[in-house]
Structure formats: C-alpha cells, structure tokens
Design a protein around this motif. Structure first.
Motif, PDB file in Angstrom:
ATOM      1  N   ILE A  90       2.232   1.869   0.594  1.00  0.00           N
ATOM      2  CA  ILE A  90       1.673   0.524   0.616  1.00  0.00           C
ATOM      3  C   ILE A  90       0.498   0.549  -0.353  1.00  0.00           C
ATOM      4  O   ILE A  90      -0.424   1.352  -0.207  1.00  0.00           O
ATOM      5  CB  ILE A  90       1.198   0.126   2.026  1.00  0.00           C
ATOM      6  CG1 ILE A  90       2.310   0.308   3.072  1.00  0.00           C
ATOM      7  CG2 ILE A  90       0.650  -1.300   2.018  1.00  0.00           C
ATOM      8  CD1 ILE A  90       3.557  -0.515   2.844  1.00  0.00           C
ATOM      9  N   VAL A  91       0.540  -0.292  -1.368  1.00  0.00           N
ATOM     10  CA  VAL A  91      -0.495  -0.284  -2.405  1.00  0.00           C
ATOM     11  C   VAL A  91      -1.674  -1.168  -2.006  1.00  0.00           C
ATOM     12  O   VAL A  91      -2.825  -0.767  -2.085  1.00  0.00           O
ATOM     13  CB  VAL A  91       0.090  -0.738  -3.757  1.00  0.00           C
ATOM     14  CG1 VAL A  91      -0.998  -0.838  -4.819  1.00  0.00           C
ATOM     15  CG2 VAL A  91       1.201   0.198  -4.198  1.00  0.00           C
ATOM     16  N   ASN A 111      -7.731  -5.574  10.007  1.00  0.00           N
ATOM     17  CA  ASN A 111      -7.460  -4.216  10.492  1.00  0.00           C
ATOM     18  C   ASN A 111      -6.183  -4.174  11.330  1.00  0.00           C
ATOM     19  O   ASN A 111      -5.518  -3.139  11.385  1.00  0.00           O
ATOM     20  CB  ASN A 111      -8.623  -3.674  11.322  1.00  0.00           C
ATOM     21  CG  ASN A 111      -9.735  -3.108  10.482  1.00  0.00           C
ATOM     22  OD1 ASN A 111      -9.592  -2.902   9.278  1.00  0.00           O
ATOM     23  ND2 ASN A 111     -10.871  -2.855  11.121  1.00  0.00           N
ATOM     24  N   GLY A 112      -5.845  -5.272  11.972  1.00  0.00           N
ATOM     25  CA  GLY A 112      -4.589  -5.314  12.744  1.00  0.00           C
ATOM     26  C   GLY A 112      -3.398  -4.979  11.877  1.00  0.00           C
ATOM     27  O   GLY A 112      -2.503  -4.229  12.286  1.00  0.00           O
ATOM     28  N   ALA A 113      -3.374  -5.499  10.659  1.00  0.00           N
ATOM     29  CA  ALA A 113      -2.283  -5.193   9.718  1.00  0.00           C
ATOM     30  C   ALA A 113      -2.442  -3.791   9.151  1.00  0.00           C
ATOM     31  O   ALA A 113      -1.478  -3.019   9.089  1.00  0.00           O
ATOM     32  CB  ALA A 113      -2.258  -6.221   8.590  1.00  0.00           C
ATOM     33  N   SER A 114      -3.655  -3.436   8.738  1.00  0.00           N
ATOM     34  CA  SER A 114      -3.891  -2.140   8.094  1.00  0.00           C
ATOM     35  C   SER A 114      -3.585  -0.969   9.021  1.00  0.00           C
ATOM     36  O   SER A 114      -2.918  -0.007   8.632  1.00  0.00           O
ATOM     37  CB  SER A 114      -5.337  -2.053   7.612  1.00  0.00           C
ATOM     38  OG  SER A 114      -5.563  -2.971   6.575  1.00  0.00           O
ATOM     39  N   HIS A 127      -4.055   1.961   1.995  1.00  0.00           N
ATOM     40  CA  HIS A 127      -3.951   0.991   0.904  1.00  0.00           C
ATOM     41  C   HIS A 127      -5.308   0.406   0.550  1.00  0.00           C
ATOM     42  O   HIS A 127      -6.262   0.490   1.312  1.00  0.00           O
ATOM     43  CB  HIS A 127      -3.016  -0.146   1.334  1.00  0.00           C
ATOM     44  CG  HIS A 127      -3.425  -0.722   2.667  1.00  0.00           C
ATOM     45  ND1 HIS A 127      -2.915  -0.243   3.844  1.00  0.00           N
ATOM     46  CD2 HIS A 127      -4.299  -1.685   2.998  1.00  0.00           C
ATOM     47  CE1 HIS A 127      -3.454  -0.902   4.862  1.00  0.00           C
ATOM     48  NE2 HIS A 127      -4.311  -1.787   4.376  1.00  0.00           N
ATOM     49  N   ALA A 128      -5.349  -0.238  -0.613  1.00  0.00           N
ATOM     50  CA  ALA A 128      -6.472  -1.100  -0.982  1.00  0.00           C
ATOM     51  C   ALA A 128      -6.291  -2.417  -0.228  1.00  0.00           C
ATOM     52  O   ALA A 128      -5.185  -2.735   0.230  1.00  0.00           O
ATOM     53  CB  ALA A 128      -6.476  -1.341  -2.490  1.00  0.00           C
ATOM     54  N   ARG A 129      -7.377  -3.195  -0.106  1.00  0.00           N
ATOM     55  CA  ARG A 129      -7.261  -4.383   0.734  1.00  0.00           C
ATOM     56  C   ARG A 129      -8.303  -5.432   0.403  1.00  0.00           C
ATOM     57  O   ARG A 129      -9.413  -5.119  -0.028  1.00  0.00           O
ATOM     58  CB  ARG A 129      -7.421  -3.972   2.190  1.00  0.00           C
ATOM     59  CG  ARG A 129      -7.157  -5.102   3.149  1.00  0.00           C
ATOM     60  CD  ARG A 129      -7.314  -4.661   4.547  1.00  0.00           C
ATOM     61  NE  ARG A 129      -8.689  -4.817   4.966  1.00  0.00           N
ATOM     62  CZ  ARG A 129      -9.113  -4.544   6.184  1.00  0.00           C
ATOM     63  NH1 ARG A 129      -8.286  -4.061   7.088  1.00  0.00           N
ATOM     64  NH2 ARG A 129     -10.376  -4.723   6.505  1.00  0.00           N
ATOM     65  N   LEU A 147       1.738  -8.256   1.062  1.00  0.00           N
ATOM     66  CA  LEU A 147       1.722  -6.844   0.701  1.00  0.00           C
ATOM     67  C   LEU A 147       2.149  -6.644  -0.742  1.00  0.00           C
ATOM     68  O   LEU A 147       2.953  -7.412  -1.266  1.00  0.00           O
ATOM     69  CB  LEU A 147       2.701  -6.038   1.566  1.00  0.00           C
ATOM     70  CG  LEU A 147       2.561  -6.062   3.062  1.00  0.00           C
ATOM     71  CD1 LEU A 147       3.645  -5.194   3.691  1.00  0.00           C
ATOM     72  CD2 LEU A 147       1.184  -5.631   3.502  1.00  0.00           C
ATOM     73  N   ILE A 148       1.624  -5.567  -1.337  1.00  0.00           N
ATOM     74  CA  ILE A 148       2.162  -5.005  -2.569  1.00  0.00           C
ATOM     75  C   ILE A 148       2.577  -3.588  -2.198  1.00  0.00           C
ATOM     76  O   ILE A 148       1.779  -2.811  -1.664  1.00  0.00           O
ATOM     77  CB  ILE A 148       1.129  -4.995  -3.709  1.00  0.00           C
ATOM     78  CG1 ILE A 148       0.638  -6.413  -3.998  1.00  0.00           C
ATOM     79  CG2 ILE A 148       1.735  -4.350  -4.976  1.00  0.00           C
ATOM     80  CD1 ILE A 148      -0.534  -6.464  -4.968  1.00  0.00           C
TER      81      ILE A 148
END
Length: 152
Positions: A90-91, A111-114, A127-129, A147-148
């Motif tokens: 995940i970029v 943070n829920g997604a990360s 990933h970067a965010r 997402l990328i």
C-alpha cells in the motif's frame, strides 16, 4: 489461502462485492505498477453505516470504524481489478473526514483505515497518508478513503 485472506478471516471479514459507482467513474484504475482507487464510502450491503459530521452526530470511534470499512471497500475494488495477490504494498492512503466545526482529530479517524491495512498486509500495509477535514462528503457520509497500491 493467501496471507491476506487468512488475515481477513482472523478479523472476521471477507471482501465484499465492489460498490457500484455513484456517478461517472470506475472503482479503480491501473497505470503501470500502480492501482488508484476512487474514493470509497463505508457501505455495507448497499447502505451507509453512519451519516453526519464527525465531532457532532458521529463519534471519532464510529468514524474510525467507518474508515476501516472504506478501506475494505477499496481493497475489494483493487481485488476486482487485479487481485489482491498482486499487491506489493500500500503506497498511500488519502482520507477525508466530514468535520464539525472545531473537530481536529482527522488523523485518529483515518487510523481506522491505516491500522486495518497493516493488519491485512503487515509491513506491506505501511504507507504514506493524508487525513483531511472537509465540510461535506457525498451522501452525508462521515468518511471517504482512497488508496494508491503498488502491484506486480
């Protein structure tokens, strides 16, 4: 069973069907070794799990769970296009939070997604965010995530 499938199963999750686009776009596009997803909302079986502004009608905790669902829906879009077995890493995650005046915990919400992506992909999920507060999101959703993803 692949590692990502095992990790999802341990979380009690499976990939949902790809959410049907709400307008004139596609859920994900590949260019070279990157897949870009469109912004994903927290849909479960065609319904939003919550609506409203974070810091008013929606708590930070509820919004973080919504961000997790957004990330799950984004993974479904990637899987439908190239298959999650092709994921190298995940970029970047871009998260938008519909924020009530004075709410400034957007990073906590995203943070829920990360954290979810880390649970699914381990180190490849780091990933970067960006976590951005906005006035409004489509359908009055509290969170949107895109997402990328680098793929083989």
């Amino acid at each position: 069973m692949s590692q990502w499938e095992k990790n999802l199963a341990e979380l009690g999750l499976t990939l949902p069907p790809v959410v049907v686009p709400l307008a004139a776009y596609v859920p994900a596009v590949r260019t070279g070794s990157l897949v870009y997803t469109s912004g994903q909302l927290p849909f479960v079986e065609g319904r939003l799990t919550s609506v409203g502004k974070v810091g008013a009608e929606v708590s930070s905790e509820e919004a973080a769970q919504a961000a997790r669902l957004c990330a799950l829906n984004a993974l479904a879009a990637v899987h439908d296009l190239v298959g999650l077995d092709a994921v190298v890493r995940i970029v970047k995650v871009v998260g938008f939070v519909a924020s009530a005046p004075g709410f400034n915990e957007q990073p906590v919400v995203i943070n829920g997604a990360s954290e979810f992506l880390g649970q699914v992909f381990g180190d490849a999920g780091k990933h970067a965010r960006s976590a951005v507060g906005v006035a409004e999101l489509p359908r009055n959703t509290p969170v949107e995530v895109e997402l990328i993803v680098e793929v083989r």
